[in-house]
Design a protein around this motif. Sequence first.
Motif, short mmCIF file in Angstrom:
data_model
loop_
_atom_site.label_atom_id
_atom_site.label_comp_id
_atom_site.label_asym_id
_atom_site.label_seq_id
_atom_site.Cartn_x
_atom_site.Cartn_y
_atom_site.Cartn_z
N ALA A 740 30.76 54.79 35.57
CA ALA A 740 31.72 56.69 35.43
C ALA A 740 30.79 57.19 34.86
O ALA A 740 30.72 58.61 34.94
CB ALA A 740 33.27 56.11 35.07
N GLU A 754 41.36 56.06 34.27
CA GLU A 754 41.25 56.54 35.34
C GLU A 754 39.84 56.69 36.13
O GLU A 754 39.51 56.35 36.98
CB GLU A 754 42.09 58.17 35.67
CG GLU A 754 42.02 59.23 36.95
CD GLU A 754 42.93 57.84 37.93
OE1 GLU A 754 41.98 58.15 39.18
OE2 GLU A 754 43.56 56.79 37.77
N GLN A 755 39.24 57.66 35.09
CA GLN A 755 37.93 56.80 35.38
C GLN A 755 36.85 56.10 35.30
O GLN A 755 35.80 55.40 36.82
CB GLN A 755 36.53 58.55 34.70
CG GLN A 755 36.95 59.49 34.85
CD GLN A 755 36.55 60.73 33.45
OE1 GLN A 755 36.15 60.59 32.17
NE2 GLN A 755 36.80 62.12 33.75
N ARG A 757 38.63 53.25 36.53
CA ARG A 757 39.68 52.68 37.63
C ARG A 757 38.87 53.30 38.68
O ARG A 757 38.19 52.26 39.49
CB ARG A 757 41.43 52.85 37.73
CG ARG A 757 41.62 52.84 38.66
CD ARG A 757 43.06 53.30 38.51
NE ARG A 757 43.00 54.55 39.60
CZ ARG A 757 43.41 54.66 41.05
NH1 ARG A 757 43.24 53.66 42.00
NH2 ARG A 757 43.42 55.98 40.98
N ARG A 758 37.98 55.13 39.26
CA ARG A 758 37.46 55.25 39.99
C ARG A 758 36.35 54.56 40.22
O ARG A 758 35.61 54.70 41.42
CB ARG A 758 37.53 56.48 40.08
CG ARG A 758 38.65 57.18 40.53
CD ARG A 758 38.45 59.05 40.42
NE ARG A 758 39.62 59.31 40.49
CZ ARG A 758 39.83 61.04 41.06
NH1 ARG A 758 39.16 61.82 41.26
NH2 ARG A 758 41.17 60.90 41.13
N ALA A 761 36.58 50.96 41.90
CA ALA A 761 36.31 51.00 43.17
C ALA A 761 34.99 51.28 43.58
O ALA A 761 35.23 50.57 44.85
CB ALA A 761 37.64 51.97 43.60
N LEU A 775 37.11 54.51 50.74
CA LEU A 775 37.52 55.02 49.17
C LEU A 775 38.50 56.07 48.50
O LEU A 775 39.55 55.61 48.28
CB LEU A 775 35.94 54.83 48.59
CG LEU A 775 35.78 55.43 46.89
CD1 LEU A 775 36.43 53.98 46.12
CD2 LEU A 775 34.50 55.78 46.20
N SER A 776 38.77 57.22 49.99
CA SER A 776 39.70 58.20 49.32
C SER A 776 41.20 57.37 49.38
O SER A 776 42.00 57.82 49.08
CB SER A 776 39.66 59.31 50.48
OG SER A 776 39.51 59.14 51.57
N LEU A 779 41.77 54.84 46.29
CA LEU A 779 41.88 55.97 45.43
C LEU A 779 42.99 57.02 45.15
O LEU A 779 43.42 57.68 44.41
CB LEU A 779 40.38 56.92 44.43
CG LEU A 779 39.34 55.11 44.58
CD1 LEU A 779 38.11 56.39 43.64
CD2 LEU A 779 40.24 54.82 43.10
N ILE A 781 42.79 60.38 47.02
CA ILE A 781 42.08 61.50 46.57
C ILE A 781 41.09 62.06 47.99
O ILE A 781 40.85 61.10 48.78
CB ILE A 781 40.77 61.35 45.73
CG1 ILE A 781 39.42 60.13 46.54
CG2 ILE A 781 41.48 60.83 44.80
CD1 ILE A 781 38.37 59.84 45.25
N ALA A 786 35.43 62.00 47.30
CA ALA A 786 35.46 60.21 47.71
C ALA A 786 34.07 60.59 48.14
O ALA A 786 32.97 60.19 47.35
CB ALA A 786 36.07 59.69 48.12
N TYR A 789 31.94 61.56 45.33
CA TYR A 789 31.77 60.39 44.38
C TYR A 789 30.42 59.99 44.58
O TYR A 789 29.56 59.02 44.28
CB TYR A 789 32.60 59.82 44.23
CG TYR A 789 32.98 59.90 42.83
CD1 TYR A 789 35.13 61.12 42.89
CD2 TYR A 789 33.93 59.41 41.71
CE1 TYR A 789 35.57 61.48 41.66
CE2 TYR A 789 34.62 59.70 40.71
CZ TYR A 789 35.20 60.47 40.48
OH TYR A 789 36.00 60.78 39.79
#
Length: 931
Positions: A740, A754-755, A757-758, A761, A775-776, A779, A781, A786, A789
């Motif tokens: 992250a 939260e960051q 967690r992403r 993932a 991924l979207s 998460l 999002i 995604a 990211y």
Amino acid sequence: MAHIPDNPLILIDGSSYLYRAFHAYPETMSNGEIPTNAVYGVVNMLRSMMRQFASDRIAVVFDAKGKTFRDDMYPEYKANRPPMPDDLRCQIEPLHNVIRAMGLPLICVPGVEADDVIGTLAHQASQVGMPVLISTGDKDMAQLVDENVTLINTMTNTVMDVEGVVEKFGIPPELIIDYLALMGDKVDNIPGVPGVGDKTATALLQGIGSIQSIYERLDDIAALGFRGSKTMAKKLVEHKDNATLSYELATIKLDVELDYKPDELLKQTPNTDELTTLFAQLTFKSWLNELLESGTGEVVADSRSASGSASSKKDSDSDMDVSAVTIDRSEYETILTEAQFATWLEKLKSSSVFALDTETDSLNYMVANLIGLSFATEEGVAAYLPVAHDYMGAPEQLDRDWVLAQLKPLLEDENLKKVGQNLKYDASVLARYDIELKGIQFDTMLASYVYNSVGGKHDMDSLALRFLQHSCISFEQIAGKGKSQLTFNQIELDEASPYAAEDADVTLRLHQRLNGEIEKNEDLKRIYQEIEVPLVPVLSRIERTGVLIDDMLLGAQSQELAVRLDELEQQAYDVAGQEFNLSSPKQLQAILFEKMALPVIKKTPSGAPSTNEEVLQELALDYPLPKLILEYRGLAKLKSTYTDKLPKMINPETGRVHTSYHQAVTATGRLSSTDPNLQNIPIRNEEGRRIRQAFVAPHGWKILAVDYSQIELRIMAHLSGDPALLEAFKLGKDIHAATAAEILGVDIEQVSTEQRRRAKAINFGLIYGMSAFGLSKQLGIPRREAQEYMDTYFERYPGVMQYMEDTRSAASENGYVETIYGRRLHLPEIKSRNAMRRKAAERAAINAPMQGTAADIIKKAMLLVDEWVENEGDGKVRILMQVHDELVFEVESSFLGEIESKIQELMESAANLAVPLVADSGHGDNWDQAH
């Protein structure tokens, strides 16, 4: 072998071989659009026939679509047969196209079966003295054999003339219809006469003659003296209509109206352009190369064709030369005397390697009783040693305890090399008799698995078909099926002995074929000899140790789950506005997509809206009922699979539950387990963790769990060599927080939950080839976000991107990827024209080296730990379970500290990666506490 005259009319029963080819060759054979295993198998058989027998007269005959005259005669005819599988049906047209392109006449006649067409042509040819060779696996065809007509089964390479029919069935060809009519046929649903089996039918026909003669001489039956002879006349009278009908159904027609004569069935010049296209479409690479090199497409009989010698082929279009073998079961020996036994003991002691197999009365290694053992010291030199057959009239056998006392030194001799098929089972059975099987050097199941884990099934019958072109006697052939199936002790020796001895003979032959291939590759040899085979006794010990289960706790959980399931059921009724069966996909379809008009995400092959877990998970994001159904399904599975079932699986002798580990199931080298499946107990929800609470330690002991920390990510760092990833692991950073921080360009201390967690993932998603879309979804999002990211991730970790690209490229070029240790993970669909399948294979290519390497490491760790436990554990520690990247132990409480640190040390030393290998540990009174 029967003599085959020159230039016979060759009639090939395509329908007979279609299903056998479909099941004999790897299910994974595909050109990316359809399976190709049946096409490959049948065409391979045709090529084999054409190489073996020089003839310009040949035809391939298949059943036509639709009903036949037998269905009109008896509507229940073949009613028990399931419909043709979709994966086979789609291969019929390309198979027919290949056969025609090979220049072979192909025949399908509506209203009759392939047997009837073959029978008519064979009869017509025989009438004018033309020699006929029928290639089939169908025993019914034996009725066609005469002085001009011979049968060959190319799957077993056996030839049958008139004498051969008498030798096999005990009766001449002209009585085969009577034989079939008396016995009936469960496969074709021909009724026969109830109570008449193989031996009774043979006794009747040998003693009296045809069915007509039998009904004329009913009073003579009792004097024949076979079991049940005194009541047989009454049965025959009661079921005369069945016998008459069965005779008509079993009779092959010899007068089908055909538009051609036998001498008109001539082989034509192959259509090379069409064959080239078809072989390319079906991805039959070796045949395509052969065609391109020769340019003719002709399959020429070799110099051995006149004698009908065995041919060779390429296995599954690979590089292994596989020659068909001829096995003479009449040469096998049944050991019934001490003198025979002494001779065989000397044979075994002087053999460089011998095959061993046990016969038992159960598949459950914890309760199986030894009924006999079989051995093979050379190809064709095999014997069965019965010790506990107890059917009425069984011959006197050597005493089991005495036999095992004589065999114990030999079986426990580390220097006498043994080979078997799934020797773990045999080792566990022998352990019940205080014999520790040593000298386990080879295992054909594991050899096949190491050679190609996805190359097909790894059971002995499948391997024999695939690598030897030999069809073994099946257990059902000698024991029957269903509720009436006999256990091995009930099977008469004249059937049990060839079956058992063949197992040992075939195992030795398979070993010689497969080991030769593995020896050619040092990495595969190392995986086989240093990981898989040494793991056999380790897993046997773990299985037999078992694990203690608190059945009272599970009983309480079952009751609680039942209450919760009732609540969920009621909530689902309330949301749906009616009662329905939550476990019925059909009723759920009606509720979700008809009544509630929810969007259809995916359809089943039949076109109905799918209600599988993936669909429900997507719908559950927006609708309450799918969410309730998912929870209901999950809890119902836990209840039925674990809380209800585990207490019933406790062994009454040990008080423990004993799983079975499987080394030759998963594609990647991971172990799997059944009865119970320990790999699938969920850990991410409270109910799953509560099930783990029921796995307990005995008084004075603790449960110790040691598992590898983020092992697949560490392997990713090692394989990719990415500097940033390597540094993060070497410094012992929180890898997800470090990721992250890299992506966001901030200090690791500034990373929010939260960051992190992403980033987690992404880290784990990349291992499994997750896309930005995936991924979207995970998460929650937008897809664009995604993608950003992921783009940033690859900018920060360019080595990972390079690894993924290199791996895809290597997989496409080679057809496989490898673990760090050289285990090959084949990807049959990596060049698929179907984009979805090809993408799935590419994702597997990226993940397989990591998952496969993790599997290799945990296996190496098990070997290290087991050696220490056996030599230095002093009975204070036992290995209980292996689950994914975790080993679970039972440890005496007072020695817990030193043993825990030692096991961590051993597990961390199992591999030398570019990053530290970390094993975390925990302990407690139960598995949940320890983990």
